[in-house]
Write a protein that holds these residues in place. Sequence first.
Motif, PDB file in Angstrom:
ATOM      1  N   MET A 110      -0.836  -9.951  -7.565  1.00 33.85           N
ATOM      2  CA  MET A 110      -0.159  -9.376  -6.316  1.00 33.85           C
ATOM      3  C   MET A 110      -1.489  -8.803  -5.561  1.00 33.85           C
ATOM      4  SD  MET A 110       2.813  -7.469  -7.343  1.00 33.85           S
ATOM      5  CE  MET A 110       4.365  -8.323  -8.323  1.00 33.85           C
ATOM      6  N   PRO A 111      -2.361  -9.652  -4.923  1.00 37.22           N
ATOM      7  CA  PRO A 111      -3.512  -9.889  -4.383  1.00 37.22           C
ATOM      8  C   PRO A 111      -3.230  -9.028  -2.728  1.00 37.22           C
ATOM      9  CG  PRO A 111      -3.146 -11.742  -4.314  1.00 37.22           C
ATOM     10  CD  PRO A 111      -2.201 -11.326  -5.277  1.00 37.22           C
ATOM     11  N   GLY A 112      -3.596  -7.991  -2.416  1.00 42.03           N
ATOM     12  CA  GLY A 112      -3.505  -7.435  -1.066  1.00 42.03           C
ATOM     13  C   GLY A 112      -2.235  -6.521  -0.923  1.00 42.03           C
ATOM     14  N   ILE A 113      -1.409  -6.512  -1.883  1.00 41.52           N
ATOM     15  CA  ILE A 113      -0.157  -5.823  -2.134  1.00 41.52           C
ATOM     16  C   ILE A 113      -0.364  -4.191  -2.526  1.00 41.52           C
ATOM     17  CG2 ILE A 113       2.411  -5.586  -2.901  1.00 41.52           C
ATOM     18  CD1 ILE A 113       1.631  -8.165  -1.318  1.00 41.52           C
ATOM     19  N   GLN A 114       0.147  -3.415  -1.552  1.00 43.11           N
ATOM     20  CA  GLN A 114      -0.100  -1.825  -2.160  1.00 43.11           C
ATOM     21  C   GLN A 114       0.957  -1.477  -3.151  1.00 43.11           C
ATOM     22  OE1 GLN A 114      -2.446  -0.229  -0.560  1.00 43.11           O
ATOM     23  NE2 GLN A 114      -3.083  -1.799   0.354  1.00 43.11           N
ATOM     24  N   LYS A 115       0.473  -0.691  -3.599  1.00 41.52           N
ATOM     25  CA  LYS A 115       1.443   0.015  -5.022  1.00 41.52           C
ATOM     26  C   LYS A 115       2.665   0.329  -4.379  1.00 41.52           C
ATOM     27  CE  LYS A 115       0.612   4.152  -6.937  1.00 41.52           C
ATOM     28  NZ  LYS A 115      -0.096   4.875  -7.850  1.00 41.52           N
ATOM     29  N   GLU A 116       2.880   1.024  -3.384  1.00 41.42           N
ATOM     30  CA  GLU A 116       4.201   1.662  -2.772  1.00 41.42           C
ATOM     31  C   GLU A 116       4.955   0.462  -2.358  1.00 41.42           C
ATOM     32  OE1 GLU A 116       0.715   2.016  -0.141  1.00 41.42           O
ATOM     33  OE2 GLU A 116       1.083   2.964  -2.009  1.00 41.42           O
ATOM     34  N   ASN A 117       4.697  -0.695  -2.395  1.00 41.52           N
ATOM     35  CA  ASN A 117       5.328  -1.815  -1.889  1.00 41.52           C
ATOM     36  C   ASN A 117       5.846  -2.754  -3.041  1.00 41.52           C
ATOM     37  OD1 ASN A 117       4.921  -1.240   0.596  1.00 41.52           O
ATOM     38  ND2 ASN A 117       3.077  -2.222   1.095  1.00 41.52           N
ATOM     39  N   ILE A 118       5.616  -2.400  -4.174  1.00 41.85           N
ATOM     40  CA  ILE A 118       6.038  -3.233  -5.677  1.00 41.85           C
ATOM     41  C   ILE A 118       7.123  -2.496  -6.112  1.00 41.85           C
ATOM     42  CG2 ILE A 118       5.097  -4.102  -7.496  1.00 41.85           C
ATOM     43  CD1 ILE A 118       2.457  -3.959  -6.509  1.00 41.85           C
TER      44      ILE A 118
END
Length: 147
Positions: free
Chosen positions: A61-69
Motif C-alpha cells: 500500500m505505497p503512499g496510502i495513509q494509515k487512516e485511509n486503510i
Amino acid sequence: MFDLTPFRKNELDRLRKDLFGDMFERMNQLFDPKEGATSFLDSFKLDVKDQESQYVIEAEMPGIQKENIHVRYDKDYLVLSVDQREEKEEDKDYVYRERRVTSMQRSLYLPNVKEDGIKAKLADGVLHLTIPKADDGSTTRTIEIEG
C-alpha cells in the motif's frame, strides 16, 4: 447449393476481429494513461501465508495513509479496503496529473479465525497482518467399517 468450405474469408475476418480486436482494444485502454487505470491496476497486491497457528498477510500500500486503510473480519472473510481522496487544488498549472481518488477492496476467505487476536501494522508502505487461527476442536479419527 451450399459450399463445402467450412468458413468463408469474410467469416474468418469477422471472427478474428471479434476474438482479437476487442482484446487489443482493451490492452490499449489498460496502458493508456489518458484512459486511467483499470480495476486490475487499481488493486493492491498481497501475499498470504498459511502458517501452522496463524495466517500472515502482507499487502502493498505505497503512499496510502494509515487512516485511509480499513480492515474488518466479517463472516469468515477478511476485507481490506482503501479509500483515499486527493484534496482538490485550485492550481491549474498542471500539464499532466495522475494522482486521483483511490478506492480499492480485496476480500479473502479465511475460516476458523480468532477475531479478537487479529493484529495489523503499516510500515514502509506494506500492511502486515497476523491472524491467529481458532482451535476448531476437530481431531482426526479413524472410523472402523463394520461388515
